[in-house]
Each structure stands twice: as C-alpha cells, then as structure tokens.
Design a protein around this motif. Structure first.
Motif, PDB file in Angstrom:
ATOM      1  N   THR A 147     -17.285  11.768  -0.534  1.00  0.00           N
ATOM      2  CA  THR A 147     -16.416  12.085  -1.674  1.00  0.00           C
ATOM      3  C   THR A 147     -16.601  11.137  -2.852  1.00  0.00           C
ATOM      4  OG1 THR A 147     -14.631  10.705  -0.783  1.00  0.00           O
ATOM      5  CG2 THR A 147     -14.632  13.054  -0.176  1.00  0.00           C
ATOM      6  N   GLY A 148     -17.101   9.924  -2.601  1.00  0.00           N
ATOM      7  CA  GLY A 148     -17.224   8.946  -3.678  1.00  0.00           C
ATOM      8  C   GLY A 148     -15.895   8.353  -4.103  1.00  0.00           C
ATOM      9  N   LEU A 149     -14.887   8.437  -3.241  1.00  0.00           N
ATOM     10  CA  LEU A 149     -13.581   7.881  -3.581  1.00  0.00           C
ATOM     11  C   LEU A 149     -13.644   6.366  -3.682  1.00  0.00           C
ATOM     12  CD1 LEU A 149     -11.086   9.868  -1.283  1.00  0.00           C
ATOM     13  CD2 LEU A 149     -11.789  10.374  -3.624  1.00  0.00           C
ATOM     14  N   ARG A 150     -12.786   5.819  -4.531  1.00  0.00           N
ATOM     15  CA  ARG A 150     -12.615   4.366  -4.560  1.00  0.00           C
ATOM     16  C   ARG A 150     -11.942   3.939  -3.252  1.00  0.00           C
ATOM     17  NH1 ARG A 150     -11.021   6.109  -9.817  1.00  0.00           N
ATOM     18  NH2 ARG A 150     -12.362   5.279 -11.487  1.00  0.00           N
ATOM     19  N   TYR A 151     -12.143   2.688  -2.896  1.00  0.00           N
ATOM     20  CA  TYR A 151     -11.585   2.156  -1.646  1.00  0.00           C
ATOM     21  C   TYR A 151     -10.074   2.383  -1.573  1.00  0.00           C
ATOM     22  CZ  TYR A 151     -10.208  -1.401   1.806  1.00  0.00           C
ATOM     23  OH  TYR A 151      -9.660  -2.051   2.880  1.00  0.00           O
ATOM     24  N   ALA A 152      -9.362   2.015  -2.646  1.00  0.00           N
ATOM     25  CA  ALA A 152      -7.903   2.141  -2.648  1.00  0.00           C
ATOM     26  C   ALA A 152      -7.453   3.596  -2.641  1.00  0.00           C
ATOM     27  CB  ALA A 152      -7.313   1.419  -3.863  1.00  0.00           C
ATOM     28  N   GLU A 153      -8.255   4.478  -3.251  1.00  0.00           N
ATOM     29  CA  GLU A 153      -7.916   5.908  -3.247  1.00  0.00           C
ATOM     30  C   GLU A 153      -8.018   6.481  -1.839  1.00  0.00           C
ATOM     31  OE1 GLU A 153      -9.515   7.045  -7.770  1.00  0.00           O
ATOM     32  OE2 GLU A 153     -10.763   7.446  -6.003  1.00  0.00           O
ATOM     33  N   TYR A 177      -3.643  -2.387  -1.383  1.00  0.00           N
ATOM     34  CA  TYR A 177      -3.991  -3.158  -0.196  1.00  0.00           C
ATOM     35  C   TYR A 177      -3.914  -4.665  -0.440  1.00  0.00           C
ATOM     36  CZ  TYR A 177      -8.575  -3.567  -2.469  1.00  0.00           C
ATOM     37  OH  TYR A 177      -9.596  -3.821  -3.352  1.00  0.00           O
ATOM     38  N   LYS A 178      -3.874  -5.059  -1.722  1.00  0.00           N
ATOM     39  CA  LYS A 178      -3.782  -6.487  -2.035  1.00  0.00           C
ATOM     40  C   LYS A 178      -2.362  -7.019  -1.859  1.00  0.00           C
ATOM     41  CE  LYS A 178      -7.676  -6.371  -5.267  1.00  0.00           C
ATOM     42  NZ  LYS A 178      -8.144  -6.616  -6.643  1.00  0.00           N
ATOM     43  N   SER A 179      -1.415  -6.109  -1.835  1.00  0.00           N
ATOM     44  CA  SER A 179      -0.021  -6.498  -1.616  1.00  0.00           C
ATOM     45  C   SER A 179       0.172  -6.900  -0.155  1.00  0.00           C
ATOM     46  CB  SER A 179       0.910  -5.337  -1.978  1.00  0.00           C
ATOM     47  OG  SER A 179       2.235  -5.628  -1.599  1.00  0.00           O
ATOM     48  N   LYS A 180       1.024  -7.853   0.091  1.00  0.00           N
ATOM     49  CA  LYS A 180       1.231  -8.367   1.441  1.00  0.00           C
ATOM     50  C   LYS A 180       1.701  -7.284   2.396  1.00  0.00           C
ATOM     51  CE  LYS A 180       3.510 -12.116   3.975  1.00  0.00           C
ATOM     52  NZ  LYS A 180       4.397 -13.300   3.886  1.00  0.00           N
ATOM     53  N   HIS A 181       2.598  -6.425   1.937  1.00  0.00           N
ATOM     54  CA  HIS A 181       3.142  -5.388   2.809  1.00  0.00           C
ATOM     55  C   HIS A 181       2.497  -4.022   2.564  1.00  0.00           C
ATOM     56  CE1 HIS A 181       6.174  -8.200   4.174  1.00  0.00           C
ATOM     57  NE2 HIS A 181       6.482  -8.479   2.925  1.00  0.00           N
ATOM     58  N   GLY A 182       1.722  -3.879   1.508  1.00  0.00           N
ATOM     59  CA  GLY A 182       1.054  -2.622   1.229  1.00  0.00           C
ATOM     60  C   GLY A 182       2.017  -1.564   0.725  1.00  0.00           C
ATOM     61  N   LYS A 183       1.606  -0.803  -0.266  1.00  0.00           N
ATOM     62  CA  LYS A 183       2.443   0.249  -0.826  1.00  0.00           C
ATOM     63  C   LYS A 183       1.587   1.179  -1.684  1.00  0.00           C
ATOM     64  CE  LYS A 183       3.629  -2.719  -4.743  1.00  0.00           C
ATOM     65  NZ  LYS A 183       4.700  -3.360  -5.534  1.00  0.00           N
ATOM     66  N   PHE A 184       2.135   2.369  -1.942  1.00  0.00           N
ATOM     67  CA  PHE A 184       1.439   3.288  -2.831  1.00  0.00           C
ATOM     68  C   PHE A 184       1.519   2.780  -4.267  1.00  0.00           C
ATOM     69  CE2 PHE A 184       2.549   6.364   0.611  1.00  0.00           C
ATOM     70  CZ  PHE A 184       1.249   6.755   0.922  1.00  0.00           C
ATOM     71  N   GLN A 185       0.490   3.080  -5.039  1.00  0.00           N
ATOM     72  CA  GLN A 185       0.457   2.725  -6.448  1.00  0.00           C
ATOM     73  C   GLN A 185      -0.289   3.824  -7.208  1.00  0.00           C
ATOM     74  OE1 GLN A 185      -1.798  -0.923  -6.840  1.00  0.00           O
ATOM     75  NE2 GLN A 185      -3.691  -0.005  -6.107  1.00  0.00           N
ATOM     76  N   PRO A 186      -0.157   3.870  -8.533  1.00  0.00           N
ATOM     77  CA  PRO A 186      -0.880   4.885  -9.306  1.00  0.00           C
ATOM     78  C   PRO A 186      -2.394   4.699  -9.176  1.00  0.00           C
ATOM     79  CG  PRO A 186       0.870   3.886 -10.614  1.00  0.00           C
ATOM     80  CD  PRO A 186       0.720   3.047  -9.385  1.00  0.00           C
ATOM     81  N   THR A 187      -3.128   5.726  -9.503  1.00  0.00           N
ATOM     82  CA  THR A 187      -4.587   5.623  -9.524  1.00  0.00           C
ATOM     83  C   THR A 187      -5.016   4.732 -10.685  1.00  0.00           C
ATOM     84  OG1 THR A 187      -4.663   7.661 -10.815  1.00  0.00           O
ATOM     85  CG2 THR A 187      -4.992   7.856  -8.440  1.00  0.00           C
ATOM     86  N   LYS A 188      -6.291   4.415 -10.755  1.00  0.00           N
ATOM     87  CA  LYS A 188      -6.806   3.468 -11.743  1.00  0.00           C
ATOM     88  C   LYS A 188      -6.502   3.892 -13.174  1.00  0.00           C
ATOM     89  CE  LYS A 188     -10.983   0.907 -12.978  1.00  0.00           C
ATOM     90  NZ  LYS A 188     -12.417   0.669 -12.654  1.00  0.00           N
ATOM     91  N   ASN A 189      -6.630   5.175 -13.463  1.00  0.00           N
ATOM     92  CA  ASN A 189      -6.322   5.701 -14.791  1.00  0.00           C
ATOM     93  C   ASN A 189      -5.936   7.164 -14.668  1.00  0.00           C
ATOM     94  OD1 ASN A 189      -8.862   7.243 -14.796  1.00  0.00           O
ATOM     95  ND2 ASN A 189      -9.828   5.238 -15.091  1.00  0.00           N
ATOM     96  N   LYS A 273     -16.263  13.333 -14.013  1.00  0.00           N
ATOM     97  CA  LYS A 273     -15.008  13.971 -13.606  1.00  0.00           C
ATOM     98  C   LYS A 273     -14.784  13.827 -12.107  1.00  0.00           C
ATOM     99  CE  LYS A 273     -12.529  18.386 -13.894  1.00  0.00           C
ATOM    100  NZ  LYS A 273     -12.607  19.801 -14.344  1.00  0.00           N
ATOM    101  N   TRP A 274     -15.849  13.992 -11.337  1.00  0.00           N
ATOM    102  CA  TRP A 274     -15.767  13.896  -9.876  1.00  0.00           C
ATOM    103  C   TRP A 274     -15.359  12.489  -9.436  1.00  0.00           C
ATOM    104  CZ3 TRP A 274     -16.396  17.736  -6.221  1.00  0.00           C
ATOM    105  CH2 TRP A 274     -16.563  17.336  -4.907  1.00  0.00           C
ATOM    106  N   LEU A 275     -15.896  11.483 -10.134  1.00  0.00           N
ATOM    107  CA  LEU A 275     -15.597  10.091  -9.774  1.00  0.00           C
ATOM    108  C   LEU A 275     -14.258   9.608 -10.323  1.00  0.00           C
ATOM    109  CD1 LEU A 275     -19.067   8.370 -10.327  1.00  0.00           C
ATOM    110  CD2 LEU A 275     -18.069   9.131  -8.176  1.00  0.00           C
ATOM    111  N   GLY A 276     -13.700  10.355 -11.285  1.00  0.00           N
ATOM    112  CA  GLY A 276     -12.448   9.931 -11.890  1.00  0.00           C
ATOM    113  C   GLY A 276     -12.632   8.923 -12.989  1.00  0.00           C
ATOM    114  N   HIS A 277     -13.816   8.925 -13.632  1.00  0.00           N
ATOM    115  CA  HIS A 277     -14.040   8.036 -14.771  1.00  0.00           C
ATOM    116  C   HIS A 277     -13.286   8.546 -15.988  1.00  0.00           C
ATOM    117  CE1 HIS A 277     -18.115   6.362 -13.111  1.00  0.00           C
ATOM    118  NE2 HIS A 277     -17.063   5.775 -12.579  1.00  0.00           N
ATOM    119  N   ALA A 278     -12.824   7.620 -16.820  1.00  0.00           N
ATOM    120  CA  ALA A 278     -12.062   7.998 -18.008  1.00  0.00           C
ATOM    121  C   ALA A 278     -12.930   8.737 -19.021  1.00  0.00           C
ATOM    122  CB  ALA A 278     -11.428   6.765 -18.652  1.00  0.00           C
TER     123      ALA A 278
END
Length: 310
Positions: A147-153, A177-189, A273-278
């Motif tokens: 899929t070419g997803l980013r690690y966090a995605e 994943y950098k958060s100590k307890h981990g949580k959902f966050q928005p995508t890069k852009n 578009k597939w990679l989610g680049h701006a």
C-alpha cells in the motif's frame, strides 16, 4: 554593471519559464524547470541579475553540487543556462556568466544507503515472511509493501477502515507511536486522508485475520502496549540480510512501493495522490532519479520510433 537588470535571478527565471516554456514542452519537463526554480530560490534568494558573473554563478552551482550527483547538477545548470543566454540577448546581462563553468557533484559512493528495493528484491523479501493465521509484524510489512502507507498510518488502521466489498482501505488517521501511552492522531496533512486499493487475495486474508478484533481498536497495536519504530526496522534488517538484499527501513518499503508504481508507468499525479502527498512537487523531489531514468527511456523510444520513419 549597474545599468543592467537588478531583478532577482529566481524571479526572472520564473517569468522566463512562464514566457518560453509554458504550453511549449511536456508537463513532466515543465515541472523540472519549476523544480529548478524553487531550488534556485532556496540557494540564492538574494542574487540579482546584475550580480551574476562567472564567480557568483560557479558558487551557486558548487553549492547545489554539495548534495547532488554530477548528472543532476549538469541538468540543473542546463535549465538555468538557457534563461541566462536569453538574458544576454535581451540586454539584461552584459556577458554570459555560465561560460567555462566547472560541473561538480558527489559520487555514487557518497550517496545515502538504499531507499528502495527492486521488484525481484521485494519479492524475495515477501517470500521470506512468516504469514501465519495470527497477525504479526510480518503481516504489517506485507501491508506496507502493498500500500505504501506511512508507518504511523499503518499502525492506526482499525477493522472499520477495511471495506472488503470494494477492496479499499480508508486512511483518515494515524497512530502517535511516539507518545508514551499511544493514541490516534490526524494524518500528516489533509491530502493524506485518502483511500487505497488492495488486491482481493490480501483483502481476504485480512478479513480472516481481523474478524475478532474490536472495530475501533488498531489491529497491530496491542492494547496498553507501546510500539517502537526500531522494532520493525530491526526485523526488516534481519530479513534483508537473510535474503541477501539491500537493507532498508520500514519507510523504505513506502519508497519501494512508489518506485515500482513509477516504473510501471503510473503517472506522478496518481502516485502523489496514492501516497498522500500534498502536491506532486514532493513526489518529484523524492523520486527525481527514477523520473529522470524513465524520461531517458522515453527518449530512447522516441529515437527508435523516428529511426523507423522513412
């Protein structure tokens, strides 16, 4: 020399592109001119035309050469030189500052480690994976490769993101994943919110793998446990060495996915578009060597075609 133009070089160059290149060359080639213009602005934001001479131009080329191979530097020089020859003809410059310029550049040995694998190398890696009936990091590696997803995605994927009827994955969040307890966050852009397709075989496999998972919980992140980037990269490191292929990171799988799409003839706009680049600029800057290689192949095809004409 003050009687000559004092316009900023990068501004003159942008106007020159618009005047002489817009609608006159292929879009992919035009994009390279604008890519050179943006790099020119970055390297010499305060350089005026009346300050251009052989020394100042050589300094500009040398600074570009510090991070690029000689072939890329030569292309950059050719793009700029065309506009400066016109500037001399138009009386904006007294002399051509590009005469007898020395083209430098880093050698291939100085380049960074491999960013992506070939199709054969990727297939070798995927055959090495242990894809059992339970989700593990090998399944994670397979999914990113396809899929070419980013690690966090990829970490943020939940069962509800899979549409098994349309074979689509919805990407609308990522995992911190950098958060100590981990949580959902928005995508890069904003552009990272997208859908990507998966082949029916992989979709069927994941349908079985996640059938007992909670719909709102990430499928790869154990509840209450922290996930480290180094964990996956260490696994990949071992696998690559075992397969005797170049060692890449998990992000390298994303580069591999994109590079294979480009080699298959998928347009830059579609890959972006597939990679989610701006925008396509990011894609072009990241995969400039592949794009140039493909353009050289296109040139060979054109010449072969012309040689057949009577």
């Amino acid at each position: 020399m003050t009687r000559y133009s004092t316009k900023l070089f990068y501004k003159y160059y942008k106007q020159w592109i618009s005047l002489y290149k817009e609608n006159a060359i292929r879009p992919i080639t035009l994009d390279k001119y604008y890519l050179a213009q943006r790099k020119l602005r970055e390297l010499a934001p305060d350089l005026h035309l009346n300050q251009l001479n052989r020394r100042t131009y050589q300094d500009l080329i040398n600074r570009y050469a510090e991070t690029h191979e000689r072939k890329t530097v030569l292309d950059f020089h050719h793009h700029l030189r065309a506009s400066l020859v016109d500037a001399v003809d138009d009386g904006l410059l007294e002399k051509d500052p590009t005469r007898r310029i020395i083209i430098k550049g880093i050698t291939k040995k100085q380049r960074k480690k491999t960013k992506y694998l070939s199709m054969y190398e990727l297939q070798t890696l995927l055959k090495h994976l242990n894809l059992g009936p339970e989700l593990n990091w090998d399944w994670f590696i397979l999914l990113v490769a396809k899929t070419g997803l980013r690690y966090a995605e990829a970490l943020g994927l939940t069962p509800e993101d899979f549409n098994f009827e349309t074979q689509e994955l919805t990407i609308n969040k990522s995992w911190d994943y950098k958060s100590k307890h981990g949580k959902f966050q928005p995508t890069k852009n904003k552009s990272s919110n997208r859908t990507v397709m998966l082949d029916w075989k992989t979709m069927n496999q994941f349908q079985q793998l996640i059938k007992d998972k909670q719909s709102h919980q990430p499928i790869f992140v154990p509840r209450g446990k922290r996930v480290y980037n180094s964990t996956i990269n260490n696994i990949l490191n071992r696998y690559c060495k075992a397969c005797e292929i170049p060692v890449i990171s998990i992000h390298g799988l994303r580069h591999t996915h994109a590079s294979l799409l480009l080699y298959e003839g998928v347009s830059i706009a579609s890959v972006a578009k597939w990679l989610g680049h701006a925008n396509t600029t990011t894609t072009q800057q990241t995969y400039i060597h592949i794009i140039q290689e493909l353009e050289n192949k296109d040139t060979d095809k054109v010449l072969q075609h012309l040689s057949k004409l009577a």
